[in-house]
Design a protein around this motif. Structure first.
Motif, PDB file in Angstrom:
ATOM      1  N   GLU A 119       0.833  -1.096  -0.043  1.00 16.66           N
ATOM      2  CA  GLU A 119      -0.068   0.023   0.144  1.00 16.66           C
ATOM      3  C   GLU A 119       1.000   1.429  -0.100  1.00 16.66           C
ATOM      4  N   ILE A 120       1.830   1.257   0.695  1.00 14.91           N
ATOM      5  CA  ILE A 120       2.811   2.418   0.751  1.00 14.91           C
ATOM      6  C   ILE A 120       3.424   2.476  -0.509  1.00 14.91           C
ATOM      7  N   PHE A 121       3.724   1.596  -1.257  1.00  9.08           N
ATOM      8  CA  PHE A 121       4.415   1.700  -2.551  1.00  9.08           C
ATOM      9  C   PHE A 121       3.447   1.757  -3.631  1.00  9.08           C
ATOM     10  N   SER A 122       2.325   1.869  -3.423  1.00  2.91           N
ATOM     11  CA  SER A 122       1.256   1.683  -4.525  1.00  2.91           C
ATOM     12  C   SER A 122       1.159   2.886  -5.604  1.00  2.91           C
ATOM     13  N   GLU A 123       1.810   3.838  -5.097  1.00  2.00           N
ATOM     14  CA  GLU A 123       1.697   5.192  -6.238  1.00  2.00           C
ATOM     15  C   GLU A 123       3.169   4.690  -7.261  1.00  2.00           C
ATOM     16  N   LEU A 124       3.931   3.890  -6.965  1.00  5.36           N
ATOM     17  CA  LEU A 124       4.983   3.506  -7.946  1.00  5.36           C
ATOM     18  C   LEU A 124       4.622   2.342  -8.725  1.00  5.36           C
ATOM     19  N   LYS A 130      11.796  -1.331  -9.233  1.00  2.64           N
ATOM     20  CA  LYS A 130      13.051  -1.845  -9.670  1.00  2.64           C
ATOM     21  C   LYS A 130      14.134  -0.993  -9.765  1.00  2.64           C
ATOM     22  N   THR A 131      13.784   0.284 -10.259  1.00  2.86           N
ATOM     23  CA  THR A 131      14.916   1.267 -10.159  1.00  2.86           C
ATOM     24  C   THR A 131      15.327   1.890  -8.868  1.00  2.86           C
ATOM     25  N   LEU A 132      14.397   1.796  -7.959  1.00  3.28           N
ATOM     26  CA  LEU A 132      14.608   2.460  -6.636  1.00  3.28           C
ATOM     27  C   LEU A 132      15.655   1.348  -5.944  1.00  3.28           C
ATOM     28  N   LYS A 133      15.014   0.158  -6.049  1.00  2.00           N
ATOM     29  CA  LYS A 133      15.783  -0.917  -5.388  1.00  2.00           C
ATOM     30  C   LYS A 133      17.408  -0.886  -6.044  1.00  2.00           C
ATOM     31  N   ASN A 134      17.488  -0.714  -7.274  1.00  2.92           N
ATOM     32  CA  ASN A 134      18.720  -0.581  -7.837  1.00  2.92           C
ATOM     33  C   ASN A 134      19.661   0.657  -7.296  1.00  2.92           C
ATOM     34  N   ILE A 135      19.143   1.693  -7.265  1.00  8.54           N
ATOM     35  CA  ILE A 135      19.572   2.984  -6.902  1.00  8.54           C
ATOM     36  C   ILE A 135      19.999   2.961  -5.478  1.00  8.54           C
ATOM     37  N   LEU A 136      19.279   2.153  -4.710  1.00 10.95           N
ATOM     38  CA  LEU A 136      19.729   1.987  -3.299  1.00 10.95           C
ATOM     39  C   LEU A 136      20.879   0.870  -3.159  1.00 10.95           C
ATOM     40  N   LEU A 137      20.769  -0.291  -3.816  1.00  8.87           N
ATOM     41  CA  LEU A 137      22.095  -1.131  -3.778  1.00  8.87           C
ATOM     42  C   LEU A 137      23.235  -0.293  -4.302  1.00  8.87           C
TER      43      LEU A 137
END
Length: 141
Positions: A119-124, A130-137
């Motif tokens: 629900e928190i990520f529902s706007e994405l 996937k892009t956010l995950k890669n950036i954080l990595l």
């Protein structure tokens, strides 16, 4: 009155920290009705998804100080959610394993947590996540 202009990096850090607080607060709200805190949940979640692990692996994954990891595992053991098992080949290594009670608790909590996070990520979009995950990595490295 000198004002320091914030860089994009600092603005990103503030954004990451605020978002992290939202996620932590949501988890705390979920856990209010259960007899564990968010740190204990993190340990149980790690064991639930990855199987038995030693204290070092738990400490590294959950980012806990040495004594803190032992303290959290002690609490979880007292509550009946984990057991310790000494390694057969190296007596210096102790593995931590979920009990049936620990497994049952996570089977109850995890779907709720998963749904709340969704629900928190529902706007994405999936691509944005996937892009956010890669950036954080990338930052983590």
């Amino acid at each position: 009155n000198r004002r320091i202009i914030m860089s994009n990096e600092l603005k990103a850090v503030i954004g990451i920290m605020r978002t992290s607080n939202i996620l932590v607060d949501d988890l705390k709200r979920t856990l209010k009705q259960y007899p564990i805190n968010s740190t204990e949940f993190s340990v149980l979640e790690f064991l639930y998804n990855k199987g038995e692990k030693n204290i070092q692996e738990i400490r590294d994954r959950i980012l806990l100080a040495s004594g803190s990891a032992t303290y959290v595992v002690d609490n979880l053991e007292q509550k009946g959610y984990v057991v310790r098992k000494v390694c057969d080949t190296d007596k210096r290594v102790t593995f931590i394993k979920l009990t049936k009670e620990g497994e049952d608790l996570m089977t109850e909590i995890f779907p709720i947590h998963k749904e709340n996070t969704k629900e928190i990520f529902s706007e994405l979009t999936d691509e944005e996540i996937k892009t956010l995950k890669n950036i954080l990595l990338k930052i983590k490295r």
